[in-house]
Design a protein around this motif. Structure first.
Motif, PDB file in Angstrom:
ATOM      1  N   ILE A   1      -5.556  -2.502  -9.701  1.00 19.19           N
ATOM      2  CA  ILE A   1      -4.760  -3.096  -8.667  1.00 19.19           C
ATOM      3  C   ILE A   1      -3.282  -3.254  -9.222  1.00 19.19           C
ATOM      4  O   ILE A   1      -2.518  -3.019  -8.410  1.00 19.19           O
ATOM      5  CB  ILE A   1      -5.414  -4.184  -8.143  1.00 19.19           C
ATOM      6  N   ARG A   2      -3.086  -4.047 -10.196  1.00 23.23           N
ATOM      7  CA  ARG A   2      -1.741  -4.214 -10.712  1.00 23.23           C
ATOM      8  C   ARG A   2      -0.952  -2.968 -10.697  1.00 23.23           C
ATOM      9  O   ARG A   2       0.156  -3.076 -10.585  1.00 23.23           O
ATOM     10  CB  ARG A   2      -1.777  -4.959 -11.801  1.00 23.23           C
ATOM     11  N   GLU A   3      -1.340  -1.946 -11.362  1.00 28.46           N
ATOM     12  CA  GLU A   3      -0.724  -0.561 -11.407  1.00 28.46           C
ATOM     13  C   GLU A   3      -0.339  -0.182 -10.070  1.00 28.46           C
ATOM     14  O   GLU A   3       0.668   0.547 -10.051  1.00 28.46           O
ATOM     15  CB  GLU A   3      -1.666   0.228 -12.301  1.00 28.46           C
ATOM     16  N   LEU A   4      -1.365   0.047  -9.240  1.00 22.72           N
ATOM     17  CA  LEU A   4      -1.185   0.395  -7.834  1.00 22.72           C
ATOM     18  C   LEU A   4       0.061  -0.372  -7.190  1.00 22.72           C
ATOM     19  O   LEU A   4       0.744   0.099  -6.449  1.00 22.72           O
ATOM     20  CB  LEU A   4      -2.288   0.301  -6.822  1.00 22.72           C
ATOM     21  N   GLU A   5      -0.086  -1.688  -7.335  1.00 22.07           N
ATOM     22  CA  GLU A   5       0.809  -2.622  -6.752  1.00 22.07           C
ATOM     23  C   GLU A   5       2.574  -2.144  -7.254  1.00 22.07           C
ATOM     24  O   GLU A   5       3.350  -2.071  -6.680  1.00 22.07           O
ATOM     25  CB  GLU A   5       0.493  -4.193  -7.198  1.00 22.07           C
ATOM     26  N   THR A   6       2.561  -1.989  -8.451  1.00 17.26           N
ATOM     27  CA  THR A   6       3.815  -1.833  -9.292  1.00 17.26           C
ATOM     28  C   THR A   6       4.334  -0.143  -8.670  1.00 17.26           C
ATOM     29  O   THR A   6       5.376  -0.188  -8.572  1.00 17.26           O
ATOM     30  CB  THR A   6       3.352  -1.464 -10.559  1.00 17.26           C
ATOM     31  N   PHE A   7       3.260   0.722  -8.621  1.00 15.16           N
ATOM     32  CA  PHE A   7       3.490   1.980  -8.021  1.00 15.16           C
ATOM     33  C   PHE A   7       4.090   1.782  -6.659  1.00 15.16           C
ATOM     34  O   PHE A   7       5.319   2.492  -6.352  1.00 15.16           O
ATOM     35  CB  PHE A   7       2.466   2.869  -7.813  1.00 15.16           C
TER      36      PHE A   7
ATOM     37  N   ALA B   1     -14.341  -0.592   3.424  1.00 12.29           N
ATOM     38  CA  ALA B   1     -13.151   0.216   4.187  1.00 12.29           C
ATOM     39  C   ALA B   1     -12.383  -0.607   4.726  1.00 12.29           C
ATOM     40  O   ALA B   1     -11.021  -0.471   4.527  1.00 12.29           O
ATOM     41  CB  ALA B   1     -13.882   0.998   5.330  1.00 12.29           C
ATOM     42  N   ALA B   2     -12.904  -1.585   5.212  1.00 11.07           N
ATOM     43  CA  ALA B   2     -11.953  -2.783   5.816  1.00 11.07           C
ATOM     44  C   ALA B   2     -10.991  -3.298   4.630  1.00 11.07           C
ATOM     45  O   ALA B   2      -9.584  -3.539   4.790  1.00 11.07           O
ATOM     46  CB  ALA B   2     -12.457  -4.056   6.304  1.00 11.07           C
ATOM     47  N   ALA B   3     -11.487  -3.713   3.505  1.00  8.50           N
ATOM     48  CA  ALA B   3     -10.601  -4.141   2.174  1.00  8.50           C
ATOM     49  C   ALA B   3      -9.858  -3.187   1.986  1.00  8.50           C
ATOM     50  O   ALA B   3      -8.490  -3.473   1.535  1.00  8.50           O
ATOM     51  CB  ALA B   3     -11.713  -4.500   1.235  1.00  8.50           C
ATOM     52  N   GLY B   4     -10.244  -1.736   1.723  1.00 10.09           N
ATOM     53  CA  GLY B   4      -9.297  -0.923   1.386  1.00 10.09           C
ATOM     54  C   GLY B   4      -8.129  -0.598   2.099  1.00 10.09           C
ATOM     55  O   GLY B   4      -6.937  -0.592   1.839  1.00 10.09           O
ATOM     56  N   SER B   5      -8.342  -0.919   3.473  1.00 13.19           N
ATOM     57  CA  SER B   5      -7.248  -0.399   4.406  1.00 13.19           C
ATOM     58  C   SER B   5      -6.282  -1.653   4.667  1.00 13.19           C
ATOM     59  O   SER B   5      -5.334  -1.529   4.556  1.00 13.19           O
ATOM     60  CB  SER B   5      -7.796  -0.277   5.877  1.00 13.19           C
ATOM     61  N   ALA B   6      -6.832  -2.593   4.282  1.00 14.46           N
ATOM     62  CA  ALA B   6      -6.026  -3.953   4.373  1.00 14.46           C
ATOM     63  C   ALA B   6      -5.075  -4.161   3.186  1.00 14.46           C
ATOM     64  O   ALA B   6      -3.881  -4.306   3.169  1.00 14.46           O
ATOM     65  CB  ALA B   6      -6.958  -5.314   4.334  1.00 14.46           C
ATOM     66  N   LEU B   7      -5.629  -3.373   1.905  1.00 11.29           N
ATOM     67  CA  LEU B   7      -4.880  -3.417   1.017  1.00 11.29           C
ATOM     68  C   LEU B   7      -3.709  -2.400   0.920  1.00 11.29           C
ATOM     69  O   LEU B   7      -2.705  -2.666   0.441  1.00 11.29           O
ATOM     70  CB  LEU B   7      -5.753  -2.890  -0.398  1.00 11.29           C
ATOM     71  N   LEU B   8      -4.199  -1.243   1.283  1.00  3.52           N
ATOM     72  CA  LEU B   8      -2.991  -0.210   1.354  1.00  3.52           C
ATOM     73  C   LEU B   8      -1.790  -0.638   2.458  1.00  3.52           C
ATOM     74  O   LEU B   8      -0.733  -0.458   2.077  1.00  3.52           O
ATOM     75  CB  LEU B   8      -3.598   1.130   2.014  1.00  3.52           C
ATOM     76  N   LYS B   9      -2.380  -1.220   3.384  1.00  4.91           N
ATOM     77  CA  LYS B   9      -1.413  -1.563   4.486  1.00  4.91           C
ATOM     78  C   LYS B   9      -0.471  -2.878   3.897  1.00  4.91           C
ATOM     79  O   LYS B   9       0.830  -2.752   4.222  1.00  4.91           O
ATOM     80  CB  LYS B   9      -1.901  -2.303   5.627  1.00  4.91           C
ATOM     81  N   ARG B  10      -1.143  -3.615   3.079  1.00  2.00           N
ATOM     82  CA  ARG B  10      -0.084  -4.787   2.388  1.00  2.00           C
ATOM     83  C   ARG B  10       0.717  -4.118   1.376  1.00  2.00           C
ATOM     84  O   ARG B  10       2.132  -4.686   1.280  1.00  2.00           O
ATOM     85  CB  ARG B  10      -1.090  -5.498   1.550  1.00  2.00           C
TER      86      ARG B  10
ATOM     87  N   THR C   1     -12.798  -8.408  14.825  1.00  3.22           N
ATOM     88  CA  THR C   1     -12.217  -8.896  13.734  1.00  3.22           C
ATOM     89  C   THR C   1     -11.023  -8.071  13.170  1.00  3.22           C
ATOM     90  O   THR C   1     -10.748  -6.785  13.537  1.00  3.22           O
ATOM     91  CB  THR C   1     -13.225  -8.610  12.348  1.00  3.22           C
ATOM     92  N   THR C   2     -10.060  -8.669  12.372  1.00  2.00           N
ATOM     93  CA  THR C   2      -8.855  -8.206  11.704  1.00  2.00           C
ATOM     94  C   THR C   2      -8.819  -8.784  10.063  1.00  2.00           C
ATOM     95  O   THR C   2      -9.363  -9.939  10.093  1.00  2.00           O
ATOM     96  CB  THR C   2      -7.765  -8.523  12.443  1.00  2.00           C
ATOM     97  N   CYS C   3      -8.300  -7.775   9.303  1.00  2.00           N
ATOM     98  CA  CYS C   3      -8.432  -8.313   7.970  1.00  2.00           C
ATOM     99  C   CYS C   3      -6.884  -8.291   7.380  1.00  2.00           C
ATOM    100  O   CYS C   3      -6.172  -7.717   7.677  1.00  2.00           O
ATOM    101  CB  CYS C   3      -9.317  -7.416   7.092  1.00  2.00           C
ATOM    102  N   LEU C   4      -6.738  -9.161   6.300  1.00  2.00           N
ATOM    103  CA  LEU C   4      -5.560  -9.349   5.466  1.00  2.00           C
ATOM    104  C   LEU C   4      -6.105  -9.373   4.144  1.00  2.00           C
ATOM    105  O   LEU C   4      -7.133  -9.894   3.936  1.00  2.00           O
ATOM    106  CB  LEU C   4      -4.730 -10.383   5.985  1.00  2.00           C
TER     107      LEU C   4
END
Length: 690
Positions: free
Chosen positions: A217-223, A260-269, A598-601
């Protein structure tokens, strides 16, 4: 220190190890016109496709920039070790039988670990990986057919599936692809690391990710931060939306907020634009390559058919596209050009009165483009050339291109059916700076994605809250203990007392103000077990209700009733398998599963993000005041959510799951009526306090 992929991605010399698969790579290199050195290594063959074979790795005439290793898994490790020792630029490891096969064949994980150790500082792709294609420099380190052509610039695609990567190269949509890289097992370098290296090529306009998992996740965040800094949009498909691995063992939240909700929220973030199909993925990349992210949502649709105009409006319903009206001056000019029989509206049906008159069509199209729409879209399906004559449509093609040249507007052509736009016409449009979208639904989705890309904040978000894997099993805190833990961070809860027996309960409840709520403890979902009694008006009624629960409950909790509630809100936190924490906000109480509102962050979440998320809920109408009722206190509600988030941040290493349901929103405050916390058992045994 991360391995340097530059020599592997853009080599001047390539070594190939193996038989049939290596021969396939040689064939593709020759077909693509690679003009560097190609060194096949084989102990028994004299040549491969006319290229003389080198007997062993020790006899190589130089140190290769890139290598394709198509031998078995044990031999792969030996080759990688020798290449690393000689200072080679990198390799792709084709062999399977490593970590991906661990469940079927013992030893795969150990072999993969040995492979990474053998590579040392030399970058490797895979194992279980096809390799990479560089269409910018005519380099195809790839053991199979592919459908791409050389380009001067284009998008880079990183895929965690080699077969999906092959399929994408076969597209006939006119998407210029600069790189295709298969990630394989990602033993050493993950998809994010590969994508980050591709950002450094100025000829790459956008990045596409086909993800089966997020990896580091940290590598994805850096990218993602590097992509924002370079103003290169990123589009992703994350598969696994139907994953049933997350099972609701404690809270409603876990069942409502799956991976799926977690992945979508992460990508959006992270500012990565998520799409849900390969077609939309390719169309979005094409639009972003041609026009870049759209600065706004104001779209004008232009067609010569009322049916197309209506379909465009219908299919865009519920999307982010906004069909704003023409400006008065623009409307008047269009009325003059098109005559009294044409209604001037957006979407615009300009009819066929001017069809075939290219100068007249150019004036009309220029007038449409002249206004400040963020995108002007022309619906245009061309006749198939094998059975029909498309020459009668050249007037529209020429007029669109001429009008684009006059105005420098952002312009796209959208074919309602993907097959109704040939690659030849696509190239003609795109050479003129006009984006081409194929398929009306796919095109609308791509436009929406480009709008989202334009709304991505330029600044970097706060670093993600990430924890490691839980070390043990889960320990469930009691409701009373959960509330005490959260109260310490500022969450309001009702006055309450606990007791283990009915007799003790009557004495303990004497100091409370009636009416009260009685809850039997020891069961997570109390309502379903019949362990909740509300509006109890006195001690006798309390004792009576407790007697009915005592065969199931392990104890009792009595709370003063919370009155004046305007809405019940669910606030849940779950630790995702990625280690991130997903905040779920939704309709609470008995409406949780009924409405699934629901909505997710992803944590950490700011006050503004929480406010915006709450406004997206359908129950926001209740929070705002519904049918004459007062509004809930928005600041108190957000404060309550933030208190829960602060608890999570302070206890992220041991927190597995948390739910407050319901959090009752009132005029002056927000108060938590029920709460449950699940902590890592290993942390609890170490004496770490919740």
């Amino acid at each position: 220190m991360k391995p340097d992929l530059s020599r592997l991605l853009r080599p001047r010399s390539i070594a190939l190890f193996g038989g049939g698969w290596a021969a396939n790579v040689v064939a593709q290199l020759q077909k693509s016109g690679f003009d560097g050195d190609i060194w096949p290594v084989h102990p028994k063959r004299a040549d491969i496709l006319g290229l003389p074979c080198i007997a062993s790795i020790d006899d190589l005439p130089g140190v290769p920039d890139a290598s394709f290793i198509g031998v078995n898994r044990d031999a792969t490790i030996a080759v990688v070790e020798k290449l690393s020792a000689m200072g080679a630029g990198g390799a792709t490891c084709f062999a399977s039988g490593f970590l991906e096969s661990e469940s079927e064949t013992a030893g795969g994980a150990d072999l993969q670990a040995r492979l990474v150790r053998a590579a040392g500082g030399m970058p490797i792709l895979g194992p279980n990986c096809y390799g990479l294609i560089n269409y910018l420099d005519n380099m195809t380190l790839w053991p199979d057919q592919h459908g791409g052509l050389p380009v001067d610039s284009g998008v880079a695609i990183v895929a965690q599936s080699s077969n999906i990567a092959i399929n994408m190269t076969m597209q006939a949509r006119g998407l210029p692809i600069a790189y295709v890289v298969a990630a394989g097992n990602q033993a050493q370098i993950g998809a994010s690391g590969i994508a980050s290296a591709l950002l450094d090529d100025d000829r790459v306009s956008a990045i596409g990710l086909y993800l089966e998992g997020f990896g580091d996740i940290r590598e994805l965040e850096t990218f993602a931060a590097r992509a924002r800094a370079k103003n290169k949009p990123v589009v992703a498909i994350k598969i696994g939306r139907s994953d049933k691995a997350r099972v609701a063992t404690m809270t409603h939240t876990a069942s409502l907020a799956g991976s799926a909700a977690a992945g979508s929220a992460l990508l959006k973030r992270l500012g990565i634009i998520e799409v849900d199909s390969i077609a939309v993925f390719l169309e979005t990349l094409k639009l972003l390559h041609t026009l870049g992210p759209l600065p706004g949502a104001a779209v004008c649709s232009v067609s010569c058919s009322g049916g197309e105009a209506s379909l465009m409006a219908d299919l865009s319903h519920g999307s982010s596209l906004e069909f704003v009206e023409f400006a008065p001056v623009q409307r008047a000019a269009l009325k003059t050009e098109l005559g009294p029989l044409v209604s001037i509206a957006n979407p615009l049906d300009y009819h066929t009165f001017i069809w075939g008159d290219t100068p007249h069509m150019t004036r009309v199209f220029s007038t449409v483009m002249a206004e400040t729409f963020d995108l002007t879209v022309f619906i245009l399906d061309l006749p198939r050339a094998d059975r029909c004559d498309p020459s009668g449509y050249h007037c529209a093609v020429d007029a669109i291109i001429a009008a684009k040249a006059r105005t420098s507007a952002r312009v796209a052509v959208l074919a309602s059916l993907p097959e109704n736009m040939s690659e030849a016409f696509t190239r003609q449009f795109m050479n003129a700076g006009v984006a081409v979208l194929q398929g009306m639904s796919e095109g609308i989705a791509a436009i929406g994605a480009a709008i989202s890309a334009g709304q991505t904040p330029a600044h970097d978000p706060e670093a993600l809250l990430v924890a490691g894997d839980p070390a043990g099993t889960a320990t469930l805190l009691s409701e009373a203990a959960s509330k005490r833990a959260l109260s310490a961070f500022g969450l309001r809860t009702p006055r309450a007392v606990s007791a283990q027996t009915v007799d003790a309960l009557a004495e303990a409840a004497a100091d409370l103000s009636f009416p009260v709520a009685l809850k039997g403890t020891g069961v997570a979902h109390k309502s379903e077990a019949g362990l909740v009694a509300l509006d109890i008006s006195g001690v006798p009624a309390l004792v009576h209700a407790a007697r009915r629960m005592e065969t199931v409950a392990t104890g009792f909790l009595v709370e003063e009733m919370v009155v004046g509630g305007l809405a019940e809100v669910l606030v849940g936190l779950t630790r995702d398998p990625t280690g991130t924490f997903l905040l779920t906000l939704g309709a609470g109480g008995v409406l949780t599963e009924l409405l699934a509102d629901t909505t997710c962050l992803v944590l950490p979440a700011s006050r503004t993000e929480i406010e915006t998320a709450l406004k997206r809920l359908r129950i926001n109408r209740l929070l705002d005041g519904y049918r004459g009722k007062p509004a809930a206190d928005p600041n108190a509600l957000v404060d309550a959510v933030l208190a829960i988030c602060h608890y999570a941040a302070a206890h992220c290493d041991q927190l597995i799951e948390l739910e407050v349901n319901p959090l009752i929103a009132r005029v002056g405050d927000a108060i938590a009526v029920d709460a449950l916390i699940s902590l890592d058992d290993a942390c609890m045994k170490k004496g770490i306090s919740p």
